[in-house]
Structure formats: structure tokens, C-alpha cells
Design a protein around this motif. Structure first.
Motif, PDB file in Angstrom:
ATOM      1  N   PRO A 114       0.811  -1.240   0.000  1.00 36.15           N
ATOM      2  CA  PRO A 114       0.000   0.000   0.000  1.00 36.15           C
ATOM      3  C   PRO A 114       0.829   1.268   0.000  1.00 36.15           C
ATOM      4  O   PRO A 114       0.452   2.262  -0.621  1.00 36.15           O
ATOM      5  CB  PRO A 114      -0.826  -0.126   1.288  1.00 36.15           C
ATOM      6  CG  PRO A 114      -0.917  -1.597   1.527  1.00 36.15           C
ATOM      7  CD  PRO A 114       0.378  -2.163   1.056  1.00 36.15           C
ATOM      8  N   GLU A 115       1.977   1.242   0.696  1.00 31.82           N
ATOM      9  CA  GLU A 115       2.789   2.455   0.806  1.00 31.82           C
ATOM     10  C   GLU A 115       3.909   2.476  -0.225  1.00 31.82           C
ATOM     11  O   GLU A 115       5.062   2.803   0.075  1.00 31.82           O
ATOM     12  CB  GLU A 115       3.346   2.579   2.223  1.00 31.82           C
ATOM     13  CG  GLU A 115       2.243   2.745   3.274  1.00 31.82           C
ATOM     14  CD  GLU A 115       2.806   2.967   4.667  1.00 31.82           C
ATOM     15  OE1 GLU A 115       4.002   3.332   4.773  1.00 31.82           O
ATOM     16  OE2 GLU A 115       2.062   2.785   5.642  1.00 31.82           O
ATOM     17  N   ASP A 116       3.578   2.049  -1.433  1.00 32.12           N
ATOM     18  CA  ASP A 116       4.477   2.161  -2.582  1.00 32.12           C
ATOM     19  C   ASP A 116       5.809   1.452  -2.379  1.00 32.12           C
ATOM     20  O   ASP A 116       6.882   2.001  -2.622  1.00 32.12           O
ATOM     21  CB  ASP A 116       4.733   3.654  -2.914  1.00 32.12           C
ATOM     22  CG  ASP A 116       5.201   3.806  -4.358  1.00 32.12           C
ATOM     23  OD1 ASP A 116       4.861   2.919  -5.162  1.00 32.12           O
ATOM     24  OD2 ASP A 116       5.903   4.777  -4.640  1.00 32.12           O
ATOM     25  N   MET A 117       5.750   0.209  -1.920  1.00 31.30           N
ATOM     26  CA  MET A 117       6.944  -0.635  -1.846  1.00 31.30           C
ATOM     27  C   MET A 117       6.695  -1.860  -2.711  1.00 31.30           C
ATOM     28  O   MET A 117       5.672  -2.514  -2.587  1.00 31.30           O
ATOM     29  CB  MET A 117       7.233  -1.062  -0.406  1.00 31.30           C
ATOM     30  CG  MET A 117       8.415  -2.032  -0.300  1.00 31.30           C
ATOM     31  SD  MET A 117       8.643  -2.689   1.381  1.00 31.30           S
ATOM     32  CE  MET A 117       9.335  -1.252   2.179  1.00 31.30           C
ATOM     33  N   GLU A 118       7.625  -2.156  -3.600  1.00 30.52           N
ATOM     34  CA  GLU A 118       7.479  -3.298  -4.485  1.00 30.52           C
ATOM     35  C   GLU A 118       8.374  -4.448  -4.007  1.00 30.52           C
ATOM     36  O   GLU A 118       9.543  -4.244  -3.665  1.00 30.52           O
ATOM     37  CB  GLU A 118       7.840  -2.919  -5.925  1.00 30.52           C
ATOM     38  CG  GLU A 118       7.504  -4.011  -6.929  1.00 30.52           C
ATOM     39  CD  GLU A 118       7.813  -3.574  -8.345  1.00 30.52           C
ATOM     40  OE1 GLU A 118       9.011  -3.524  -8.693  1.00 30.52           O
ATOM     41  OE2 GLU A 118       6.861  -3.298  -9.104  1.00 30.52           O
ATOM     42  N   VAL A 119       7.821  -5.657  -4.014  1.00 29.68           N
ATOM     43  CA  VAL A 119       8.592  -6.832  -3.593  1.00 29.68           C
ATOM     44  C   VAL A 119       8.330  -7.963  -4.589  1.00 29.68           C
ATOM     45  O   VAL A 119       7.414  -7.893  -5.407  1.00 29.68           O
ATOM     46  CB  VAL A 119       8.193  -7.306  -2.177  1.00 29.68           C
ATOM     47  CG1 VAL A 119       8.426  -6.215  -1.144  1.00 29.68           C
ATOM     48  CG2 VAL A 119       6.742  -7.778  -2.147  1.00 29.68           C
ATOM     49  N   ILE A 120       9.167  -8.999  -4.512  1.00 31.89           N
ATOM     50  CA  ILE A 120       8.950 -10.249  -5.237  1.00 31.89           C
ATOM     51  C   ILE A 120       8.479 -11.281  -4.218  1.00 31.89           C
ATOM     52  O   ILE A 120       9.121 -11.483  -3.181  1.00 31.89           O
ATOM     53  CB  ILE A 120      10.237 -10.747  -5.920  1.00 31.89           C
ATOM     54  CG1 ILE A 120      10.727  -9.734  -6.955  1.00 31.89           C
ATOM     55  CG2 ILE A 120      10.004 -12.118  -6.561  1.00 31.89           C
ATOM     56  CD1 ILE A 120       9.814  -9.574  -8.140  1.00 31.89           C
ATOM     57  N   ILE A 121       7.349 -11.932  -4.486  1.00 31.99           N
ATOM     58  CA  ILE A 121       6.845 -12.980  -3.599  1.00 31.99           C
ATOM     59  C   ILE A 121       6.911 -14.313  -4.344  1.00 31.99           C
ATOM     60  O   ILE A 121       6.505 -14.414  -5.505  1.00 31.99           O
ATOM     61  CB  ILE A 121       5.411 -12.666  -3.124  1.00 31.99           C
ATOM     62  CG1 ILE A 121       4.965 -13.716  -2.101  1.00 31.99           C
ATOM     63  CG2 ILE A 121       4.433 -12.545  -4.264  1.00 31.99           C
ATOM     64  CD1 ILE A 121       3.722 -13.303  -1.321  1.00 31.99           C
TER      65      ILE A 121
END
Length: 570
Positions: free
Chosen positions: A432-439
Motif C-alpha cells: 500500500p505504501e508504494d513498496m514493491e517486492v517479489i513474492i
């Protein structure tokens, strides 16, 4: 010694010391093997007379295996008090579920005509009849016959016929056998049967607590369902020690074989890993296919693997599992037997098979190294972008793939089956707070995970070493979820992944009562979700984002930044 009547009139196989037999006695055995009786009689009068005379002369039991046509399949020369029936893998069933062979053997002295070994051979080899011929003054006396029955009577799965002299056989042998087969068909439970579908009896032999065995058996049943096997019955036996040959007791083995006759089973599925000799012994004595838990899991993996890497890994695991079980003897082609046609250099069939498997394993290892290098370069690009990685771990069928689908709005395969997902799957996820991750989703764990699989999937499990955070997905609707948590944590420890920050995700929280949810919140550290309901996921996302910020803020170095996998270069 066995005298087979097919193709060659005399083929001898030694089953003991026959050095004392004279040439005339060998010729008499040959003539006995060439006799043929009337199909309606258990044994003809002339054949019975020859059998009794020869048994008296040798002072040994002699047995005949006879087809329904009256043709003698083989002559068995035993000891004074017993005979040993050979494996009958080359003889199939005769249109029904019985073998199509009956055994007639002599009894010397005052011994009981029919004993426990006779009953076990009757049941395990699915013989039409087992008949003992008593002898008086070198002449045939009475035929004592037993046969299997579809339903137990007085606790017994077999019935006896009235003793009769070979010269006074009034009942038709063929009519009796055909009536028995019709009864077995009639008593079989009515069900739709797919011709290509395995129908199994699950077997567990344990020296531990029964409750633990029952939990493991429940999981085995789920594994069978995942493999498309129809489970007909489950048998658990507790023993002080495991039988070295049959793994379970002889009496229980007979019970299982009779159960397979009644239910129409064609497969025995053991919860314990079997040695090659145990598989061979049970197979020889039951005429049923026998596999163990490890082989079942390997078969599931072989059907589910989709990527090239997954298929290579499974093939290697299967070959490594198969290698020590290649115990088929091939004396006819062995260098060690000597004789014309077997002298000089050469290899037995067994040696050739082992060499080919070892060569294939070497080639697969090289291919997996190449695939691993490609995977490393993909991870290298990910590292350069400094994108955090979250990996889903957990027991098989805990809901990892479903959670990944809901989080990332993907449509990867997610079924209510054990090991529905094998190949690692990665997706992007924006917080939600503009953090991108790889799951990333990986293969699920299971208790007693075969070593062959754990080693084969090392390159796949390397994905876990890339993770900044592990999400341990737990199916809290499963009654044994705490034991499953222990299994996963133990495996993570063995894989040296316990140093990576891990958050417990209690899935299927919606299936618990309000009281159970409150108890879980008070006593367990983690986040409750329903993987199918996106509305329950915001607390999970907030918790994971907080963990990632803490890791980055403290300057903690994830495993992949320490050079995990650097040996492949790049």
C-alpha cells in the motif's frame, strides 16, 4: 526341484539338497510331471498313486501345482515335513481373482494334513484349492481340501471339504471353483471402477503410538487421493518389532490378501519405506503390486512437474530411489555362473541397468547445473534492482498458492491436493505504501520427506535463501497443524534457513470459532488470514512491510547479499 512341462519336458530348479536322488528317481519325477488328470477331479487316481509311491520312496513331501485343465504346472520336491511353493509371477489369474492353479501335496507321518503354512499359501498365492494327500502303507489314503470363501465363517476366511479317497471323488472340482469365483464377484462392493485406476489397501506397521500412526495414515490417504488412487481400506498393525521379511505379521498379511480378494484391490500401499527384499517378499507372497510412501510421493511429483528443471529433478530422484532396488537376478547371463556362453568378459543385465542409470544420473546432474546457472543469472538481475524477496513456506496443501493468487491477483494452479504446486513461482507485489517486492511460492514440505527429494530439490530450494522474509503459511483448520508446524520448522533448520526472519500466517482462520480465534491470538505469534478473502489480508501486508523496513533500517544483510550461490559466477 521343479519340473516344468512347458516347451521343455524337464527343466530342473534346485530348491535344496537333491544330491541324494538317483537317476531313476529323477526319471520318475519327470514322468509324474507329464501326467494329466481329469479337470473335474482334484487329482486322478493314477497320479495320486504315483505321487504317494514316490513320496514314500524319497521320504519327502512332494507337491503338484495343477491347472484347471488337469495339466501339471510343476512338481515340487520338499523336505519330510514341508514344501516351498515357488513364486508364480508368470502365472496370471484365470478370468476371475483366483490363480487358476491348485496345489496337491503329500503328508508323511502323523502330521496334521492342513497346517498354517498351507492356509497362508492358499490365501497369499490365491490358489483355487489346497489339498493334502495322506499316505497309508505307501498308497494314497485321503484327500483333505480347503478353499477360500468370500465371507468369514466362525472367524475363518477358508472352508474345508469332507476328506475323500482319490477313487471316490463325486464333487466336480471345476464346478466348485467356478461357484467360488461367482461368489467373490457377487460379494464385491458395487462401485464404478475406472479400468486404468489403481485400487489400494493402505498399510501401516508401527512400533510407536497408534494415534501417531493414524495421523500418518490420514496423510497417506490424502497422498493417494492426490495421485488418483482409490483407497478401499486401511490397515494399521502395531508390533514390538518390524518383521524383517514381510514388515507385518504373517497372519495380518493373509488377512490383507483376503481383503484384497473381497474388495478387488490391485495395490498395497505402505506408509513405511520398504527395503528391496521386503518389497520382493510381499510381492511374491501376495501377487499384488507393492509400493511405499516414498515411491508414491515420487510418482505424484513426476505427474505434477511442469518446468524443465522440475522434470529433471524428479527424474534424478526416481533414478536414485530405483538404483538400490535393482535386485533382479539374471543367472542365465551372469559371468559368474560359468559354462558355455557365459565365459569371458561381459556384463549381467543387472550390471548394465545399473551402469545406464548411473550414466543418466551424471547427465542429469550436468543439465541441472546448467539450469541452476540460468536461475542464478535471473536472481542476479533481481539483486541489482535491490527488490526485497518474500518466500512462502509451509506444509503441503496449507494454502500457499491460494495466498499468492489472492495477493497478486494471479491464477497459478491451486487445488485441494497435496503437492499441487512443485515448480517455484514468483510474482510482483506492490504494498500500500508504494513498496514493491517479489513474492515466491515453492514446493510444500511433508513429514518424512524422502532424502532423494530433498537433495533433488536443492536448486529449487535455493530460492528460499534469496528471501528477506519467510511467510510460514499454516492451515489452522487441520487438527494436526501444530505437528505440521514442527515438521516445517525442523526442515527449515536442517536447510539452515532458520536465521531468516519468519512470520507465521494462520490460514483458514474463518473456519475457526470466535473462541478458537481468540485463543490463537493470545497464545500464538502471527497473523490470521483467509487466503480466499482479500479483505483479511491488509494486517498481513502491514506486518510484512514493517518487518522489511526494520531489516533495511538496521542494515541487516539478507542471505543472498552474502554471496549465496556466488560459486556459479556472474
Amino acid at each position: 526341484m521343479f519340473f516344468h512341462t512347458k516347451e521343455c519336458p524337464l527343466i530342473a530348479t534346485v530348491t535344496g539338497n537333491i544330491s541324494g536322488l538317483k537317476p531313476k528317481q529323477l526319471r520318475d519325477l519327470e514322468r509324474l510331471a507329464q501326467k494329466k488328470g481329469v479337470p473335474e477331479e482334484i487329482i486322478g487316481r493314477d497320479t495320486a498313486r504315483s505321487l504317494a509311491a514316490l513320496s514314500t520312496e524319497l521320504n519327502r513331501r512332494i507337491g503338484l501345482l495343477m491347472h484347471r485343465s488337469g495339466q501339471i504346472e510343476c512338481v515340487i520336491v520338499g523336505d519330510y515335513d514341508r514344501i516351498t511353493i515357488p513364486a508364480l509371477a508368470h502365472v496370471g489369474t484365470a478370468g476371475g481373482r483366483l490363480r487358476g492353479l491348485r496345489c496337491v501335496h503329500t503328508v508323511l507321518g502323523p502330521a496334521a494334513p492342513i497346517n498354517e503354512e498351507d492356509i497362508m499359501d492358499l490365501a497369499c498365492l490365491r490358489l483355487d484349492l489346497m489339498t493334502a494327500l495322506t499316505i497309508r502303507d505307501g498308497l494314497p489314503d485321503l484327500l483333505h481340501t480347503v478353499h477360500l470363501i468370500p465371507k468369514q465363517v466362525d472367524g475363518r476366511d477358508w472352508a474345508s471339504l469332507a476328506p475323500v479317497h482319490p477313487a471316490h471323488q463325486n464333487q466336480s472340482c471345476i464346478a466348485l471353483i467356478e461357484a467360488l469365483e461367482e461368489e467373490f464377484v457377487r460379494e464385491r462392493p458395487t462401485r464404478a471402477v475406472d479400468q486404468g485406476k489403481d485400487r489400494a489397501i493402505l498399510v501401516s506397521v508401527t512400533t510407536g503410538a497408534r494415534a501417531e500412526a493414524e495421523d500418518s495414515m490420514t496423510e497417506l490417504a490424502e497422498l493417494a487421493r492426490s495421485a488418483g488412487v482409490e483407497v478401499l481400506a486401511q490397515v494399521i498393525q502395531r508390533r514390538k518389532q518390524i518383521h524383517p521379511r514381510f514388515i507385518l505379521g504373517r497372519g495380518k498379511l493373509v488377512e490383507i490378501v483376503l481383503m484384497s480378494l473381497r474388495l478387488g484391490a490391485n495395490l498395497l500401499l505402505f506408509d513405511q519405506e520398504l527395503s528391496p527384499s521386503q518389497i520382493r517378499s510381499v510381492t511374491d507372497h501376495t501377487d499384488l503390486r507393492v509400493i511405499d510412501r516414498t515411491q508414491l510421493i515420487l510418482d505424484i511429483f513426476a505427474h505434477r512437474a511442469r518446468s524443465r528443471e522440475g522434470k529433471l529433478q524428479i527424474e534424478m530422484a526416481q533414478l536414485k530411489y530405483m538404483l538400490p532396488k535393482l535386485t533382479t537376478r539374471d543367472d542365465a547371463l551372469s559371468r559368474l555362473t560359468g559354462g558355455i556362453g557365459a565365459r569371458g568378459p561381459g556384463e549381467t543385465r543387472l550390471e548394465i541397468d545399473k551402469r545406464r542409470i548411473n550414466d543418466r544420473i551424471v547427465r542429469l546432474s550436468k543439465e541441472l547445473q546448467a539450469v541452476g546457472a540460468q536461475r542464478y543469472h535471473r536472481r542476479s538481475r533481481r539483486r541489482k534492482r535491490d527488490v526485497p524477496v518474500i518466500s512462502l513456506v509451509g506444509y503441503t496443501n496449507a494454502g500457499k498458492s491460494t495466498l499468492l493468487n489472492t495477493l497478486t491477483k494471479s491464477e497459478i494452479q491451486a487445488e485441494d491436493l497435496l503437492f499441487a504446486t512443485l515448480d517455484p513461482t514468483s510474482r510482483r507485489l506492490r504494498f500500500p505504501e508504494d513498496m514493491e517486492v517479489i513474492i515466491t511460492d515453492t514446493v510444500g514440505f511433508i513429514r518424512n520427506l524422502p532424502d532423494e527429494l530433498l537433495k533433488a530439490f536443492e536448486s529449487t530450494l535455493e530460492e528460499l535463501f534469496e528471501a528477506d522474509v519467510l511467510l510460514h503459511v499454516i492451515d489452522v483448520a487441520n487438527p494436526v497443524w501444530r505437528q505440521q508446524v514442527e515438521v516445517v520448522e525442523k526442515l527449515l533448520n536442517e536447510l539452515e534457513l532458520d536465521s531468516i526472519p519468519c512470520l507465521k500466517v494462520f490460514n483458514k482462520i474463518d473456519q475457526l470459532s470466535l473462541e478458537e480465534q481468540q485463543h490463537l491470538a493470545r497464545n500464538e505469534e502471527g497473523v490470521g488470514v483467509s487466503a480466499l478473502d482479500a479483505a483479511t489480508l491488509p494486517p498481513l501486508l502491514e506486518r510484512v512491510q514493517s518487518m522489511l523496513r526494520t531489516i533495511m533500517g538496521k542494515g541487516m544483510v539478507p542471505g543472498w547479499r552474502k554471496g549465496v550461490g556466488e560459486e556459479t559466477g556472474g
